[in-house]
Scaffold this motif. Structure first.
Motif, PDB file in Angstrom:
ATOM      1  N   UNK A 182      -2.674  -2.890   9.417  1.00  0.00           N
ATOM      2  CA  UNK A 182      -2.752  -1.433   9.534  1.00  0.00           C
ATOM      3  C   UNK A 182      -1.543  -0.843  10.255  1.00  0.00           C
ATOM      4  N   UNK A 183      -0.913  -1.633  11.127  1.00  0.00           N
ATOM      5  CA  UNK A 183       0.206  -1.075  11.892  1.00  0.00           C
ATOM      6  C   UNK A 183       1.522  -1.113  11.116  1.00  0.00           C
ATOM      7  N   UNK A 184       1.535  -1.768   9.936  1.00  0.00           N
ATOM      8  CA  UNK A 184       2.793  -1.833   9.173  1.00  0.00           C
ATOM      9  C   UNK A 184       2.707  -1.245   7.764  1.00  0.00           C
ATOM     10  N   UNK A 185       1.510  -1.208   7.171  1.00  0.00           N
ATOM     11  CA  UNK A 185       1.419  -0.694   5.800  1.00  0.00           C
ATOM     12  C   UNK A 185       1.531   0.820   5.811  1.00  0.00           C
ATOM     13  N   UNK A 186       2.026   1.407   4.683  1.00  0.00           N
ATOM     14  CA  UNK A 186       2.103   2.875   4.608  1.00  0.00           C
ATOM     15  C   UNK A 186       0.726   3.498   4.768  1.00  0.00           C
ATOM     16  N   UNK A 187       0.697   4.666   5.366  1.00  0.00           N
ATOM     17  CA  UNK A 187      -0.565   5.358   5.583  1.00  0.00           C
ATOM     18  C   UNK A 187      -1.229   5.678   4.251  1.00  0.00           C
ATOM     19  N   UNK A 188      -2.520   5.414   4.145  1.00  0.00           N
ATOM     20  CA  UNK A 188      -3.269   5.653   2.908  1.00  0.00           C
ATOM     21  C   UNK A 188      -4.009   6.982   2.998  1.00  0.00           C
ATOM     22  N   UNK A 189      -4.336   7.555   1.809  1.00  0.00           N
ATOM     23  CA  UNK A 189      -5.142   8.771   1.788  1.00  0.00           C
ATOM     24  C   UNK A 189      -6.453   8.534   2.522  1.00  0.00           C
ATOM     25  N   UNK A 190      -6.922   9.565   3.206  1.00  0.00           N
ATOM     26  CA  UNK A 190      -8.198   9.473   3.910  1.00  0.00           C
ATOM     27  C   UNK A 190      -9.321   9.734   2.909  1.00  0.00           C
ATOM     28  N   UNK A 191      -9.421   8.830   1.904  1.00  0.00           N
ATOM     29  CA  UNK A 191     -10.431   8.961   0.858  1.00  0.00           C
ATOM     30  C   UNK A 191     -10.855   7.558   0.455  1.00  0.00           C
ATOM     31  N   UNK A 192     -12.149   7.317   0.416  1.00  0.00           N
ATOM     32  CA  UNK A 192     -12.655   5.961   0.189  1.00  0.00           C
ATOM     33  C   UNK A 192     -12.167   5.388  -1.147  1.00  0.00           C
TER      34      UNK A 192
END
Length: 615
Positions: free
Chosen positions: A444-454
């Protein structure tokens, strides 16, 4: 006795498999696998294809990498694939191979390095390992019996054994492609002891990795991008390009986007990017969807040209897929137009409830297509979330010679199309669709931020699967373990989906918990008696008796939304309204005041109503 020809045949069979040693390394041939495991089991440390200690690479030739290197003895091992007559396998250029052997022998002689040679004919004559032991003993190599602990470690489950290695390589890829620094990551990880410990290990291994690169004068792919950035920033690189064109822009990574940013001011360069954020499915490999979604913020004033026509699929597939993907509010809104219109006499989306016989189910679908197309040459793409789901299925394609049948994971299918698409294993679960395999939280600290959608990326992946078709899509799902995507398609597009093997099965929702499905069970004491129980048992204990048609004795299905019951036998026209007090259906009865409708469950249910007469 085995010959080299037999070994060629064996190798061809193994080409489809990954040859993994006891140390969980991948090697190129079965005989190399035998040698590697022999060394391991005798306590001899080795490195596979370690670059030769002296520089040999040129513009035309890569650095020489002997098959094995024993670092404790400074000894190399080369395994040559020739018979006693110096002949190679038929698919190898014999002359070039022998010239390569002579070059290696000459090199070791000039550099005074020890190289032990083994040969394919030794393996076919069953003397390979005996001879290898004798050759190693001549150089005082020590053979050591492994301890019980070492043996237990070697015989671990390979998946468990590889977990840290896979985590490290994935972390490294994202660390570089997203241009992180260890200091920043340490700040992000301050609340997780496990992540802090991993970063300490990562820092040590990463430093060793960099030393290895320096020692062998090599770089990886992300290094190429970073070094290119450095060359631009230092003024060492200038270009004369006025325009830069980028395809599949939705898959761009942070480093590549920064490289483009640095290139633009050099010559007042413009950029044209073609991409579709609906098809951004490579986050695991470093792509960052935010770059295409925030293009104007990153690259400045932007003109958008909508490529909103598709020539591949019809309006129904387009509407279903577009509505599905746009459930995620973070996706860019689009209105896709189609040239094709659905034939009113056919369905584009067909749902098939699986039986548990994967091969039989697939054959059923292929037979349906064959019955329709006969000897027409058609392309059929069979898709699944994971490759291993095809393992037992590929041999059935021999029956359908006129079809071009392609097996592909959904990721690999992007950019391809077929007349028919069959999507397997649309089930809930770890290897279902959407996949329930979760990344290690450390990432989680290195991957690109994902949409806040399941399930945002899995949703995009399913959109890609749906839009591979030029005609019809077959969705294969277990009725009692159907994926949330299938449930959503049924709920949102009931009129657009045809249920192949049971058009009334969608009526079987559990009336109590609303999420389960009624599954047929056999009574414990009587195998001829059946009832329905919720698929969410034991969380939901709802049960229901099975009702049978008064005309043909087939099972009756109930649609509580339409308030009707109808026979499951398509040749029977029985239909009745449902009782408003219980789960029964109303049947015509005769009383002293004439005909009326009464519940089938009388006397347990006494609901009745008069028959409405029409003039």
């Amino acid at each position: 006795m085995k010959t080299l020809k037999h070994e060629v045949e064996l190798q061809s069979e193994l080409n489809e498999e990954i040859l993994t040693t006891l140390k969980q390394e991948t090697v190129k041939s079965y005989q190399e696998l035998v040698i590697a495991n022999f060394l391991t089991l005798n306590g001899i440390r080795y490195l596979y294809e370690e670059p030769y200690q002296y520089r040999t690479y040129t513009v035309d030739k890569r650095q020489y990498k002997p098959d094995f290197y024993l670092p404790d003895y400074d000894i190399y091992i080369e395994h040559y694939g020739i018979d006693r007559n110096g002949k190679t396998a038929p698919y190898i250029d014999n002359k070039k191979y022998l010239e390569s052997m002579e070059w290696k022998r000459k090199l070791h002689s000039e550099k005074e390095t020890i190289c032990i040679e083994t040969f394919s004919y030794e393996y076919t004559e069953k003397i390979l390992l005996t001879n290898l032991k004798d050759k190693l003993l001549k150089y005082d190599v020590i053979f050591r019996q492994l301890t019980k602990a070492e043996l237990n470690d070697l015989l671990k489950d390979p998946i468990e054994d590889n977990r840290f290695t896979k985590l490290f390589t994935t972390f490294l890829n994202h660390y570089k492609s997203n241009m992180h620094s260890l200091d920043d990551l340490k700040i992000k990880a301050k609340e997780s002891e496990r992540t802090i410990l991993f970063l300490k290990l990562f820092e040590f291994i990463f430093n060793e990795y960099k030393k290895f690169q320096e020692r062998n004068n090599c770089i990886d792919f992300d290094d190429m991008i970073v070094k290119a950035l450095e060359s631009i920033e230092n003024g060492k690189y200038k270009h004369g390009y006025k325009h830069i064109f980028i395809d599949e822009f939705q898959d761009i990574s942070t480093t590549r986007a920064k490289l483009i940013q640095k290139l633009l001011p050099i010559n007042n360069t413009s950029i044209t990017a073609v991409g579709d954020d609906w098809q951004s499915i490579n986050r695991f490999a470093g792509s960052n969807i935010k770059i295409i979604q925030e293009f104007d913020k990153i690259f400045g004033i932007t003109e958008i040209v909508a490529l909103d026509y598709t020539f591949r699929f019809d309006n129904i597939v387009s509407d279903v897929a577009s509505n599905f993907i746009q459930k995620n509010p973070y996706q860019i809104k689009k209105d896709i137009k189609t040239i094709k219109e659905q034939n009113p006499n056919k369905f584009s989306l067909l749902l098939y409830w699986t039986t548990g016989d994967d091969k039989g189910d697939l054959e059923t679908i292929l037979n349906l297509i064959y019955k329709k197309e006969q000897n027409q040459n058609k392309t059929i793409m069979i898709l699944a979330r994971y490759n291993f789901l095809f393992k037992e299925l590929k041999d059935i394609t021999k029956k359908y010679q006129n079809f071009e049948i392609i097996f592909s994971t959904v990721h690999s299918s992007k950019g391809n199309e077929a007349d028919y698409v069959i999507i397997l294993n649309m089930n809930n679960g770890k290897f279902g669709f959407p996949s329930k395999i979760e990344d290690d939280p450390i990432l989680d600290i290195v991957v690109p931020e994902e949409d806040d959608f399941e399930d945002a990326e899995e949703r995009r992946l399913f959109y890609v699967a749906l839009t591979r078709t030029k005609g019809t899509i077959f969705l294969l799902s277990n009725m009692y373990e159907q994926s949330i995507f299938i449930k959503e398609l049924i709920d949102e597009n009931n009129d657009e989906i045809f249920f192949l093997n049971d058009p009334k099965v969608q009526l079987m929702h559990c009336p109590e918990c609303k999420t389960g499905f009624l599954k047929k069970h056999t009574e414990n004491n009587d195998k001829d008696k059946h009832f329905y129980g919720c698929s969410n048992f034991p969380r939901c204990k709802y049960t229901e008796n099975i009702h049978y048609c008064p005309k043909c004795n087939s099972e009756v299905f109930k649609n509580k939304e339409k308030k009707i019951a109808s026979c499951s036998n398509n040749d029977c026209n029985f239909e009745a309204e449902l009782c408003i007090k219980c789960s029964g259906y109303m049947i015509e009865r005769n009383g002293k005041y004439g005909d009326f409708l009464g519940c089938e469950n009388y006397p347990n249910c006494n609901y009745s109503k008069s028959i409405e007469k029409t003039i």
